[in-house]
Design a protein around this motif. Structure first.
Motif, PDB file in Angstrom:
ATOM      1  N   LYS A   1       0.868  -1.175   0.000  1.00 47.96           N
ATOM      2  CA  LYS A   1       0.000   0.000   0.000  1.00 47.96           C
ATOM      3  C   LYS A   1       0.902   1.220   0.000  1.00 47.96           C
ATOM      4  O   LYS A   1       1.879   1.269   0.736  1.00 47.96           O
TER       5      LYS A   1
ATOM      6  N   ILE B   1       4.896   4.762  -6.429  1.00 49.62           N
ATOM      7  CA  ILE B   1       4.319   4.955  -5.087  1.00 49.62           C
ATOM      8  C   ILE B   1       5.413   5.041  -4.027  1.00 49.62           C
ATOM      9  O   ILE B   1       6.502   4.477  -4.184  1.00 49.62           O
TER      10      ILE B   1
ATOM     11  N   CYS C   1       5.033   1.077 -10.293  1.00 49.14           N
ATOM     12  CA  CYS C   1       4.018   0.069 -10.614  1.00 49.14           C
ATOM     13  C   CYS C   1       3.860   0.123 -12.127  1.00 49.14           C
ATOM     14  O   CYS C   1       3.180   1.002 -12.659  1.00 49.14           O
TER      15      CYS C   1
ATOM     16  N   ALA D   1      -8.081   2.128 -12.199  1.00 49.93           N
ATOM     17  CA  ALA D   1      -6.713   2.519 -12.554  1.00 49.93           C
ATOM     18  C   ALA D   1      -6.699   3.724 -13.504  1.00 49.93           C
ATOM     19  O   ALA D   1      -5.744   4.501 -13.527  1.00 49.93           O
TER      20      ALA D   1
ATOM     21  N   LEU E   1      -6.556   7.285 -11.508  1.00 54.32           N
ATOM     22  CA  LEU E   1      -5.543   7.545 -10.481  1.00 54.32           C
ATOM     23  C   LEU E   1      -4.876   8.905 -10.638  1.00 54.32           C
ATOM     24  O   LEU E   1      -4.682   9.397 -11.739  1.00 54.32           O
TER      25      LEU E   1
ATOM     26  N   ASP F   1      -3.055   9.883  -4.354  1.00 54.24           N
ATOM     27  CA  ASP F   1      -3.991   8.790  -4.035  1.00 54.24           C
ATOM     28  C   ASP F   1      -3.259   7.680  -3.288  1.00 54.24           C
ATOM     29  O   ASP F   1      -2.126   7.332  -3.646  1.00 54.24           O
ATOM     30  N   GLU F   2      -3.932   7.126  -2.285  1.00 54.28           N
ATOM     31  CA  GLU F   2      -3.367   5.938  -1.637  1.00 54.28           C
ATOM     32  C   GLU F   2      -3.933   4.716  -2.344  1.00 54.28           C
ATOM     33  O   GLU F   2      -5.141   4.613  -2.551  1.00 54.28           O
ATOM     34  N   ILE F   3      -3.053   3.823  -2.752  1.00 51.50           N
ATOM     35  CA  ILE F   3      -3.506   2.631  -3.470  1.00 51.50           C
ATOM     36  C   ILE F   3      -2.861   1.374  -2.900  1.00 51.50           C
ATOM     37  O   ILE F   3      -1.858   1.442  -2.184  1.00 51.50           O
TER      38      ILE F   3
ATOM     39  N   VAL G   1      -1.437  -2.387  -4.305  1.00 56.96           N
ATOM     40  CA  VAL G   1      -1.029  -3.038  -5.550  1.00 56.96           C
ATOM     41  C   VAL G   1      -0.572  -4.468  -5.266  1.00 56.96           C
ATOM     42  O   VAL G   1       0.122  -4.729  -4.288  1.00 56.96           O
TER      43      VAL G   1
ATOM     44  N   LEU H   1      -4.202  -3.215  -9.488  1.00 52.38           N
ATOM     45  CA  LEU H   1      -4.701  -2.312  -8.455  1.00 52.38           C
ATOM     46  C   LEU H   1      -5.796  -3.070  -7.716  1.00 52.38           C
ATOM     47  O   LEU H   1      -6.710  -3.602  -8.341  1.00 52.38           O
TER      48      LEU H   1
ATOM     49  N   PRO I   1      -8.780  -3.109  -4.529  1.00 51.51           N
ATOM     50  CA  PRO I   1      -9.533  -2.253  -3.611  1.00 51.51           C
ATOM     51  C   PRO I   1      -8.974  -2.388  -2.196  1.00 51.51           C
ATOM     52  O   PRO I   1      -8.648  -3.495  -1.760  1.00 51.51           O
ATOM     53  N   ALA I   2      -8.870  -1.273  -1.491  1.00 55.36           N
ATOM     54  CA  ALA I   2      -8.291  -1.263  -0.143  1.00 55.36           C
ATOM     55  C   ALA I   2      -8.974  -2.268   0.782  1.00 55.36           C
ATOM     56  O   ALA I   2      -8.322  -2.909   1.607  1.00 55.36           O
TER      57      ALA I   2
END
Length: 196
Positions: A29, A50, A62, A70, A73, A77-79, A81, A100, A102-103
Motif C-alpha cells: 500500500k 508509489i 508500478c 486505474a 488515479l 492517491d493511496e492505493i 497493488v 490495483l 480495492p483497499a
C-alpha cells in the motif's frame, strides 16, 4: 504489524540484483508520488510510482498497472497493488501485469498470495476468511448434501481464483455468478487447485 511487513517487503525488493524478481507475489500500500505513463485506453494500463510509508528514498514503480479504477488515479492517491516485485535495470518495480486492488480486499488478497505458494497437499494454518466475487459455479447446489462448489476471485485477481469446495451455509442455494460472498475455512492446495 502491517507497517513492519511493508518495510520488510520494500527492503527485500531493494536487495534484488538486477534482473532478479521476488519468488512470490507481494502486496504494497502506498501513496502515488508520480504518474510515469498516463492511462492508456488502448492497453488499459497506467504506470505510477508509489511511496510506501515514510520510505521516500525507496519508491516503487508500478509498471503497467491495471484494474478497476486505474484510469482515474492521481498523484496523492493511496492505493494497494498486487504483483511481482523486480529489479529492472536498477528500477525497483512491480512487473507488468500488476493489479490495483480495492483497499477493503487487501487482507483477503494477502491470504490469496500466500495460498498460491502452497505445495501440493499442503494447507495454511488455522481458518481464514476470504471475501470475493463468484466467478463460476463449479457444482450446482445439492439439496441432498446441502452444499455447492463455487470459484471466487478476490479484488479482481483473476489469475488467483480460489475454489470454495462444498460450501454450505444460509443462502448457499441461491448463489449466482457475480455475487460477493465471504467464506471461512481452511485453505489448501489440492492437486494444484487452491481451495477452501
Amino acid at each position: 504489524g502491517e507497517h513492519l511487513d511493508q518495510s520488510k517487503t520494500v527492503n527485500a525488493a531493494y536487495g534484488l540484483a538486477e534482473g532478479e524478481s521476488m519468488s512470490s507475489s507481494s502486496i504494497l500500500k502506498g501513496v502515488i508520488s508520480k504518474i510515469d505513463d498516463a492511462w492508456s485506453d488502448q492497453y488499459k494500463n497506467i504506470t505510477v510510482t508509489i511511496q510506501v510509508g515514510d520510505l521516500a528514498d525507496k519508491t516503487i514503480q508500478c509498471y503497467r498497472l491495471s484494474g478497476e479504477g486505474a484510469d482515474k488515479l492521481a498523484v496523492g492517491d493511496e492505493i494497494a497493488v498486487f504483483g511481482t516485485l523486480k529489479n529492472y535495470k536498477g528500477t525497483i518495480e512491480f512487473d507488468a501485469g500488476c493489479t490495483l486492488i480495492p483497499a477493503d480486499t487487501v487482507s483477503s488478497a494477502k491470504i490469496v498470495a500466500r495460498a498460491y505458494t502452497l505445495e501440493d497437499g499442503a494447507q495454511m494454518m488455522g481458518t481464514k476468511t476470504l471475501t470475493g466475487t463468484i466467478a463460476s459455479i463449479d457444482t450446482a447446489f445439492s439439496a441432498e448434501y446441502n452444499n455447492i462448489t463455487v470459484t471466487i476471485v478476490v479484488g479482481g485477481l483473476n489469475d488467483y481464483a480460489i475454489q470454495c469446495f462444498r460450501l454450505s451455509g444460509e443462502g448457499a442455494d441461491k448463489l449466482a455468478v457475480g455475487d460477493e460472498i465471504a467464506v471461512v475455512g481452511t485453505i489448501k492446495n489440492y492437486k494444484g487447485t487452491i481451495e477452501l
